[in-house]
Design a protein around this motif. Structure first.
Motif, PDB file in Angstrom:
ATOM      1  N   LEU A 148      -2.895   9.044  -6.224  1.00 19.57           N
ATOM      2  CA  LEU A 148      -3.066   8.179  -5.056  1.00 19.57           C
ATOM      3  C   LEU A 148      -4.490   7.644  -4.993  1.00 19.57           C
ATOM      4  O   LEU A 148      -4.701   6.462  -4.714  1.00 19.57           O
ATOM      5  N   ASP A 149      -5.471   8.488  -5.266  1.00 21.38           N
ATOM      6  CA  ASP A 149      -6.867   8.049  -5.269  1.00 21.38           C
ATOM      7  C   ASP A 149      -7.104   6.945  -6.298  1.00 21.38           C
ATOM      8  O   ASP A 149      -7.798   5.960  -6.026  1.00 21.38           O
ATOM      9  N   VAL A 150      -6.519   7.097  -7.479  1.00 20.28           N
ATOM     10  CA  VAL A 150      -6.643   6.076  -8.526  1.00 20.28           C
ATOM     11  C   VAL A 150      -6.052   4.758  -8.030  1.00 20.28           C
ATOM     12  O   VAL A 150      -6.673   3.692  -8.157  1.00 20.28           O
ATOM     13  N   ALA A 151      -4.861   4.810  -7.465  1.00 18.96           N
ATOM     14  CA  ALA A 151      -4.197   3.600  -6.973  1.00 18.96           C
ATOM     15  C   ALA A 151      -4.999   2.951  -5.841  1.00 18.96           C
ATOM     16  O   ALA A 151      -5.171   1.725  -5.823  1.00 18.96           O
ATOM     17  N   LEU A 152      -5.504   3.750  -4.912  1.00 21.88           N
ATOM     18  CA  LEU A 152      -6.284   3.214  -3.796  1.00 21.88           C
ATOM     19  C   LEU A 152      -7.584   2.586  -4.290  1.00 21.88           C
ATOM     20  O   LEU A 152      -7.993   1.524  -3.800  1.00 21.88           O
ATOM     21  N   ASP A 153      -8.234   3.206  -5.260  1.00 19.32           N
ATOM     22  CA  ASP A 153      -9.467   2.641  -5.832  1.00 19.32           C
ATOM     23  C   ASP A 153      -9.198   1.313  -6.525  1.00 19.32           C
ATOM     24  O   ASP A 153      -9.973   0.357  -6.383  1.00 19.32           O
ATOM     25  N   LYS A 154      -8.111   1.250  -7.282  1.00 15.22           N
ATOM     26  CA  LYS A 154      -7.764   0.001  -7.973  1.00 15.22           C
ATOM     27  C   LYS A 154      -7.433  -1.098  -6.967  1.00 15.22           C
ATOM     28  O   LYS A 154      -7.846  -2.246  -7.137  1.00 15.22           O
ATOM     29  N   ALA A 155      -6.691  -0.762  -5.917  1.00 15.02           N
ATOM     30  CA  ALA A 155      -6.339  -1.747  -4.886  1.00 15.02           C
ATOM     31  C   ALA A 155      -7.594  -2.243  -4.177  1.00 15.02           C
ATOM     32  O   ALA A 155      -7.739  -3.448  -3.916  1.00 15.02           O
ATOM     33  N   LYS A 156      -8.491  -1.337  -3.876  1.00 17.12           N
ATOM     34  CA  LYS A 156      -9.750  -1.715  -3.222  1.00 17.12           C
ATOM     35  C   LYS A 156     -10.576  -2.617  -4.141  1.00 17.12           C
ATOM     36  O   LYS A 156     -11.190  -3.584  -3.681  1.00 17.12           O
ATOM     37  N   GLY A 157     -10.555  -2.321  -5.430  1.00 18.24           N
ATOM     38  CA  GLY A 157     -11.302  -3.109  -6.401  1.00 18.24           C
ATOM     39  C   GLY A 157     -10.859  -4.558  -6.503  1.00 18.24           C
ATOM     40  O   GLY A 157     -11.661  -5.430  -6.833  1.00 18.24           O
ATOM     41  N   VAL A 158      -9.591  -4.820  -6.222  1.00 15.93           N
ATOM     42  CA  VAL A 158      -9.083  -6.195  -6.252  1.00 15.93           C
ATOM     43  C   VAL A 158      -8.905  -6.751  -4.842  1.00 15.93           C
ATOM     44  O   VAL A 158      -8.285  -7.780  -4.652  1.00 15.93           O
ATOM     45  N   LYS A 159      -9.463  -6.031  -3.872  1.00 18.51           N
ATOM     46  CA  LYS A 159      -9.433  -6.442  -2.458  1.00 18.51           C
ATOM     47  C   LYS A 159      -8.011  -6.663  -1.927  1.00 18.51           C
ATOM     48  O   LYS A 159      -7.745  -7.601  -1.187  1.00 18.51           O
ATOM     49  N   ALA A 160      -7.110  -5.792  -2.330  1.00 15.88           N
ATOM     50  CA  ALA A 160      -5.719  -5.869  -1.866  1.00 15.88           C
ATOM     51  C   ALA A 160      -5.613  -5.280  -0.465  1.00 15.88           C
ATOM     52  O   ALA A 160      -6.273  -4.289  -0.145  1.00 15.88           O
ATOM     53  N   ALA A 161      -4.786  -5.895   0.354  1.00 19.85           N
ATOM     54  CA  ALA A 161      -4.583  -5.420   1.724  1.00 19.85           C
ATOM     55  C   ALA A 161      -3.750  -4.150   1.745  1.00 19.85           C
ATOM     56  O   ALA A 161      -3.972  -3.263   2.579  1.00 19.85           O
ATOM     57  N   ARG A 162      -2.780  -4.095   0.840  1.00 17.19           N
ATOM     58  CA  ARG A 162      -1.926  -2.909   0.807  1.00 17.19           C
ATOM     59  C   ARG A 162      -1.296  -2.748  -0.557  1.00 17.19           C
ATOM     60  O   ARG A 162      -1.187  -3.690  -1.333  1.00 17.19           O
ATOM     61  N   ILE A 163      -0.865  -1.529  -0.825  1.00 15.07           N
ATOM     62  CA  ILE A 163      -0.150  -1.213  -2.056  1.00 15.07           C
ATOM     63  C   ILE A 163       1.341  -1.250  -1.748  1.00 15.07           C
ATOM     64  O   ILE A 163       1.793  -0.633  -0.780  1.00 15.07           O
ATOM     65  N   ALA A 216      -3.777   2.621   2.560  1.00 18.90           N
ATOM     66  CA  ALA A 216      -3.255   1.308   2.158  1.00 18.90           C
ATOM     67  C   ALA A 216      -1.927   1.435   1.429  1.00 18.90           C
ATOM     68  O   ALA A 216      -1.244   0.443   1.191  1.00 18.90           O
ATOM     69  N   ALA A 217      -1.535   2.649   1.108  1.00 18.53           N
ATOM     70  CA  ALA A 217      -0.254   2.906   0.434  1.00 18.53           C
ATOM     71  C   ALA A 217       0.779   3.486   1.398  1.00 18.53           C
ATOM     72  O   ALA A 217       1.814   3.988   0.967  1.00 18.53           O
ATOM     73  N   ALA A 218       0.525   3.394   2.693  1.00 24.20           N
ATOM     74  CA  ALA A 218       1.399   4.026   3.690  1.00 24.20           C
ATOM     75  C   ALA A 218       2.860   3.589   3.578  1.00 24.20           C
ATOM     76  O   ALA A 218       3.761   4.393   3.804  1.00 24.20           O
ATOM     77  N   ASP A 219       3.087   2.328   3.230  1.00 24.67           N
ATOM     78  CA  ASP A 219       4.462   1.822   3.114  1.00 24.67           C
ATOM     79  C   ASP A 219       4.890   1.644   1.661  1.00 24.67           C
ATOM     80  O   ASP A 219       5.925   1.037   1.387  1.00 24.67           O
ATOM     81  N   ALA A 220       4.107   2.156   0.743  1.00 20.12           N
ATOM     82  CA  ALA A 220       4.375   1.952  -0.684  1.00 20.12           C
ATOM     83  C   ALA A 220       5.553   2.778  -1.167  1.00 20.12           C
ATOM     84  O   ALA A 220       5.798   3.884  -0.702  1.00 20.12           O
ATOM     85  N   ALA A 221       6.256   2.202  -2.127  1.00 17.39           N
ATOM     86  CA  ALA A 221       7.317   2.925  -2.826  1.00 17.39           C
ATOM     87  C   ALA A 221       6.699   3.588  -4.049  1.00 17.39           C
ATOM     88  O   ALA A 221       5.665   3.154  -4.551  1.00 17.39           O
ATOM     89  N   LEU A 222       7.339   4.627  -4.497  1.00 16.75           N
ATOM     90  CA  LEU A 222       6.909   5.323  -5.706  1.00 16.75           C
ATOM     91  C   LEU A 222       8.022   5.191  -6.736  1.00 16.75           C
ATOM     92  O   LEU A 222       9.165   5.538  -6.468  1.00 16.75           O
ATOM     93  N   ASP A 223       7.692   4.646  -7.894  1.00 18.14           N
ATOM     94  CA  ASP A 223       8.663   4.504  -8.975  1.00 18.14           C
ATOM     95  C   ASP A 223       8.242   5.446 -10.094  1.00 18.14           C
ATOM     96  O   ASP A 223       7.143   5.313 -10.640  1.00 18.14           O
TER      97      ASP A 223
END
Length: 113
Positions: A11-26, A56-63
């Motif tokens: 989750l930390d990796v995903a949140l860091d990557k999302a923050k790096g591209v200025k994404a609003a949510r995952i 930012a991943a609160a509504d994210a799906a996990l595949d």
């Protein structure tokens, strides 16, 4: 309990990557789990649902994509699928095997908005 730390790291990796591209949510996190990793998709999903709240991943799906285990014997050089919990060559019964696939446990990609 080690699954909790593994999922927190994913989750930390995903949140860091999302923050790096200025994404609003995952939207989705795509994870690869190997048959030999000793981590189950069910435990990853359980801890993911617990840890994602308020992020930012609160509504994210996990595949979760599962990868079969493949071994190569270092003695007879034959490839096989693991037959037991302790990897041994099913042909010559040597315990000296190399894991070719199936020990993966990582974030493959994320989908963001």
């Amino acid at each position: 309990m080690h699954e909790l730390a593994i999922v927190q790291n994913m989750l930390d990796v995903a949140l860091d990557k999302a923050k790096g591209v200025k994404a609003a949510r995952i939207v989705k996190i795509n994870v690869v789990l190997g048959e030999l990793s000793e981590v189950t998709g069910e435990s990853v999903q359980f801890y993911f649902d617990l840890l994602k709240k308020g992020t930012a991943a609160a509504d994210a799906a996990l595949d979760v994509r599962l990868v079969a285990g493949r071994l190569r014997c270092r003695d007879c050089l034959r490839e096989s699928s693991p037959q037991e919990s302790t990897p041994v060559c099913p042909f010559c019964h040597s315990p000296i095997v190399e894991i070719l696939s199936g020990d993966e446990c990582n974030v493959e990609s994320i989908d963001v908005e």
